[in-house]
Scaffold this motif. Structure first.
Motif, mmCIF file in Angstrom:
data_model
loop_
_atom_site.group_PDB
_atom_site.id
_atom_site.type_symbol
_atom_site.label_atom_id
_atom_site.label_comp_id
_atom_site.label_asym_id
_atom_site.label_seq_id
_atom_site.Cartn_x
_atom_site.Cartn_y
_atom_site.Cartn_z
ATOM 1 N N CYS A 1 -23.281 56.066 0.405
ATOM 2 C CA CYS A 1 -22.513 57.178 -0.164
ATOM 3 C C CYS A 1 -23.421 57.935 -1.137
ATOM 4 O O CYS A 1 -24.186 57.327 -1.882
ATOM 5 N N THR A 2 -23.330 59.245 -1.114
ATOM 6 C CA THR A 2 -24.137 60.033 -2.049
ATOM 7 C C THR A 2 -23.467 60.115 -3.408
ATOM 8 O O THR A 2 -24.127 60.407 -4.406
ATOM 9 N N GLU A 3 -22.161 59.857 -3.433
ATOM 10 C CA GLU A 3 -21.422 59.828 -4.691
ATOM 11 C C GLU A 3 -20.334 58.773 -4.597
ATOM 12 O O GLU A 3 -19.687 58.616 -3.570
ATOM 13 N N LYS B 1 -22.587 53.253 -3.241
ATOM 14 C CA LYS B 1 -23.797 54.086 -3.246
ATOM 15 C C LYS B 1 -25.002 53.327 -2.694
ATOM 16 O O LYS B 1 -25.758 53.842 -1.887
ATOM 17 N N THR C 1 -16.175 64.459 1.046
ATOM 18 C CA THR C 1 -15.714 63.901 -0.225
ATOM 19 C C THR C 1 -14.237 63.559 -0.151
ATOM 20 O O THR C 1 -13.428 64.338 0.346
ATOM 21 N N THR C 2 -13.907 62.376 -0.671
ATOM 22 C CA THR C 2 -12.527 61.905 -0.744
ATOM 23 C C THR C 2 -12.238 61.523 -2.186
ATOM 24 O O THR C 2 -13.013 60.800 -2.808
ATOM 25 N N LYS C 3 -11.119 62.008 -2.705
ATOM 26 C CA LYS C 3 -10.687 61.640 -4.044
ATOM 27 C C LYS C 3 -9.439 60.775 -3.913
ATOM 28 O O LYS C 3 -8.413 61.229 -3.425
ATOM 29 N N GLN D 1 -13.789 58.837 -6.676
ATOM 30 C CA GLN D 1 -14.254 59.911 -5.786
ATOM 31 C C GLN D 1 -15.478 59.420 -5.027
ATOM 32 O O GLN D 1 -16.440 58.946 -5.631
ATOM 33 N N VAL D 2 -15.409 59.546 -3.697
ATOM 34 C CA VAL D 2 -16.467 59.041 -2.824
ATOM 35 C C VAL D 2 -16.924 60.163 -1.892
ATOM 36 O O VAL D 2 -16.097 60.818 -1.262
ATOM 37 N N THR D 3 -18.234 60.361 -1.818
ATOM 38 C CA THR D 3 -18.820 61.288 -0.854
ATOM 39 C C THR D 3 -19.677 60.457 0.091
ATOM 40 O O THR D 3 -20.623 59.792 -0.347
ATOM 41 N N ASN D 4 -19.336 60.497 1.387
ATOM 42 C CA ASN D 4 -20.074 59.683 2.346
ATOM 43 C C ASN D 4 -21.401 60.349 2.716
ATOM 44 O O ASN D 4 -21.720 61.442 2.250
#
Length: 142
Positions: free
Chosen positions: A96-98, A91, A116-118, A108-111
């Motif tokens: 990353c926003t999440e 982050k 979003t990728t889990k 869980q990653v949101t670029n």
């Protein structure tokens, strides 16, 4: 990332421990870096113990097909027995926003583009690990 499109490179699946308490990403193999500046860097671990990294650089991971993320800064620690990925560092530094870790379940990653990728974790001795493809050269640029 354009560098990867025009130069032949290697893809290696790497196991990383998910560490919500860490504030940086750490690799124990210098070949996984795209760019590496080798120099001793002092650090203080969360337990209060003094340690030292052997360098700092940039690594490229592919979270899902065609979704790349820079791990920058990323530190080199050759004595470590495991690589570390930090949701907080994702982050703070990788924009990353999440980046949330659900223990025993997923990371869980949101670029920055909103993708979003889990990533499902595997658990050993109560610690969670993810396996992520790294894109790199035989040796990092220095």
């Amino acid at each position: 990332m354009r560098l990867l499109h025009v130069h032949p490179h290697i893809v290696t699946k790497v196991v990383l421990r998910v560490d919500g308490g860490a504030n940086c990403n750490v690799l124990n193999d210098e070949s996984l870096f795209i760019l590496l500046y080798k120099k001793p860097i002092r650090c203080l671990l969360a337990c209060g113990e003094k340690s030292r990294f052997q360098g700092i650089g940039i690594a490229i991971v592919e979270l899902q097909k065609g979704v790349f993320l820079q791990l920058a800064p990323c530190y080199l620690s050759t004595p470590d027995d495991v690589n570390t990925i930090s949701p907080g560092a994702l982050k703070r530094y990788s924009k990353c926003t999440e980046a949330t870790h659900s223990a025993l379940e997923h990371l869980q990653v949101t670029n920055s583009r909103g993708v979003t990728t889990k990533l499902k974790v595997s658990t050993a001795a109560g610690l969670d690990y993810v396996r992520i493809p790294f894109h790199h050269f035989k040796r990092p640029m220095t």
